[in-house]
Design a protein around this motif. Structure first.
Motif, mmCIF file in Angstrom:
data_model
loop_
_atom_site.group_PDB
_atom_site.id
_atom_site.type_symbol
_atom_site.label_atom_id
_atom_site.label_comp_id
_atom_site.label_asym_id
_atom_site.label_seq_id
_atom_site.Cartn_x
_atom_site.Cartn_y
_atom_site.Cartn_z
ATOM 1 N N GLU A 50 0.820 -1.218 0.000
ATOM 2 C CA GLU A 50 0.000 0.000 0.000
ATOM 3 C C GLU A 50 0.850 1.264 0.000
ATOM 4 N N ALA A 51 1.960 1.245 0.733
ATOM 5 C CA ALA A 51 2.813 2.441 0.790
ATOM 6 C C ALA A 51 3.376 2.771 -0.586
ATOM 7 N N GLU A 52 3.724 1.750 -1.359
ATOM 8 C CA GLU A 52 4.259 1.998 -2.697
ATOM 9 C C GLU A 52 3.180 2.582 -3.603
ATOM 10 N N ARG A 53 1.960 2.070 -3.478
ATOM 11 C CA ARG A 53 0.871 2.607 -4.291
ATOM 12 C C ARG A 53 0.587 4.059 -3.932
ATOM 13 N N ARG A 54 0.643 4.375 -2.637
ATOM 14 C CA ARG A 54 0.400 5.747 -2.199
ATOM 15 C C ARG A 54 1.474 6.684 -2.734
ATOM 16 N N ALA A 55 2.730 6.238 -2.687
ATOM 17 C CA ALA A 55 3.823 7.076 -3.190
ATOM 18 C C ALA A 55 3.690 7.287 -4.700
ATOM 19 N N ASN A 56 3.320 6.262 -5.421
ATOM 20 C CA ASN A 56 3.134 6.404 -6.870
ATOM 21 C C ASN A 56 1.986 7.353 -7.184
ATOM 22 N N ARG A 57 0.917 7.278 -6.400
ATOM 23 C CA ARG A 57 -0.220 8.163 -6.615
ATOM 24 C C ARG A 57 0.195 9.611 -6.394
ATOM 25 N N LEU A 58 0.983 9.864 -5.350
ATOM 26 C CA LEU A 58 1.449 11.220 -5.064
ATOM 27 C C LEU A 58 2.368 11.728 -6.181
ATOM 28 N N GLU A 59 3.276 10.869 -6.639
ATOM 29 C CA GLU A 59 4.183 11.273 -7.730
ATOM 30 C C GLU A 59 3.399 11.592 -8.995
ATOM 31 N N ALA A 61 0.300 12.656 -9.195
ATOM 32 C CA ALA A 61 -0.431 13.913 -8.984
ATOM 33 C C ALA A 61 0.506 15.109 -9.136
ATOM 34 N N LEU A 62 1.720 15.016 -8.568
ATOM 35 C CA LEU A 62 2.681 16.116 -8.694
ATOM 36 C C LEU A 62 3.121 16.303 -10.140
ATOM 37 N N ALA A 63 3.323 15.211 -10.850
ATOM 38 C CA ALA A 63 3.719 15.303 -12.255
ATOM 39 C C ALA A 63 2.609 15.931 -13.092
ATOM 40 N N LEU A 64 1.373 15.585 -12.802
ATOM 41 C CA LEU A 64 0.246 16.167 -13.528
ATOM 42 C C LEU A 64 0.137 17.669 -13.255
ATOM 43 N N GLN A 65 0.315 18.076 -12.006
ATOM 44 C CA GLN A 65 0.290 19.507 -11.688
ATOM 45 C C GLN A 65 1.395 20.253 -12.428
ATOM 46 N N GLU A 66 2.600 19.681 -12.456
ATOM 47 C CA GLU A 66 3.726 20.329 -13.144
ATOM 48 C C GLU A 66 3.454 20.424 -14.642
ATOM 49 N N ARG A 67 2.907 19.354 -15.222
ATOM 50 C CA ARG A 67 2.607 19.361 -16.655
ATOM 51 C C ARG A 67 1.549 20.407 -16.976
ATOM 52 N N ASN A 68 0.527 20.520 -16.140
ATOM 53 C CA ASN A 68 -0.515 21.530 -16.358
ATOM 54 C C ASN A 68 0.047 22.938 -16.226
ATOM 55 N N ARG A 69 0.937 23.143 -15.245
ATOM 56 C CA ARG A 69 1.551 24.466 -15.066
ATOM 57 C C ARG A 69 2.385 24.843 -16.281
ATOM 58 N N LEU A 70 3.174 23.896 -16.781
ATOM 59 C CA LEU A 70 3.997 24.175 -17.969
ATOM 60 C C LEU A 70 3.134 24.433 -19.203
ATOM 61 N N ALA A 71 2.042 23.698 -19.328
ATOM 62 C CA ALA A 71 1.142 23.914 -20.463
ATOM 63 C C ALA A 71 0.497 25.290 -20.377
#
Length: 85
Positions: A50-59, A61-71
Motif C-alpha cells: 500500500e505504501a508503494e501505491r500511495r507514493a506512486n499516486r502522489l508522484e 499527482a505532482l507530475a500532472l500539476q507540473e505538466r498543467n503548469r507548464l502547459a
C-alpha cells in the motif's frame, strides 16, 4: 596442428535423438520443478504494498500539476494577445 582423434560418429538420417539420453533421476525432476517454481515466482503479479501505491499516486499527482503548469505557461507565452470587445 594439434588435434585429438575421436571415435567416428554415427550420422543417421534422420538423426537418432534418443542415442545420448539417460533416464531422469528424482534429483533431475526436483531441479526441474524448482526451476519452474522460481520462474513462476519471479513473474508473479501480486498486489503491491500500500505504501508503494500511495507514493506512486502522489508522484503522479505532482507530475500532472507540473505538466498543467507548464502547459499554462506555454499557452500564455505562445498565443497572441487578443482584445476582447
Amino acid at each position: 596442428m594439434n588435434s585429438t582423434l575421436t571415435a567416428p560418429r554415427r550420422h543417421g538420417h534422420p538423426p537418432d535423438t534418443h542415442a545420448d539420453l539417460r533416464p531422469l533421476t528424482p534429483l533431475d525432476r526436483a531441479a526441474l520443478h524448482l526451476g519452474l517454481a522460481l520462474i513462476r515466482w519471479g513473474r508473479r503479479s501480486g498486489p503491491r504494498p500500500e505504501a508503494e501505491r500511495r507514493a506512486n499516486r502522489l508522484e503522479r499527482a505532482l507530475a500532472l500539476q507540473e505538466r498543467n503548469r507548464l502547459a499554462q505557461e506555454a499557452q500564455q507565452t505562445l498565443l497572441p494577445y487578443t482584445f476582447s470587445r
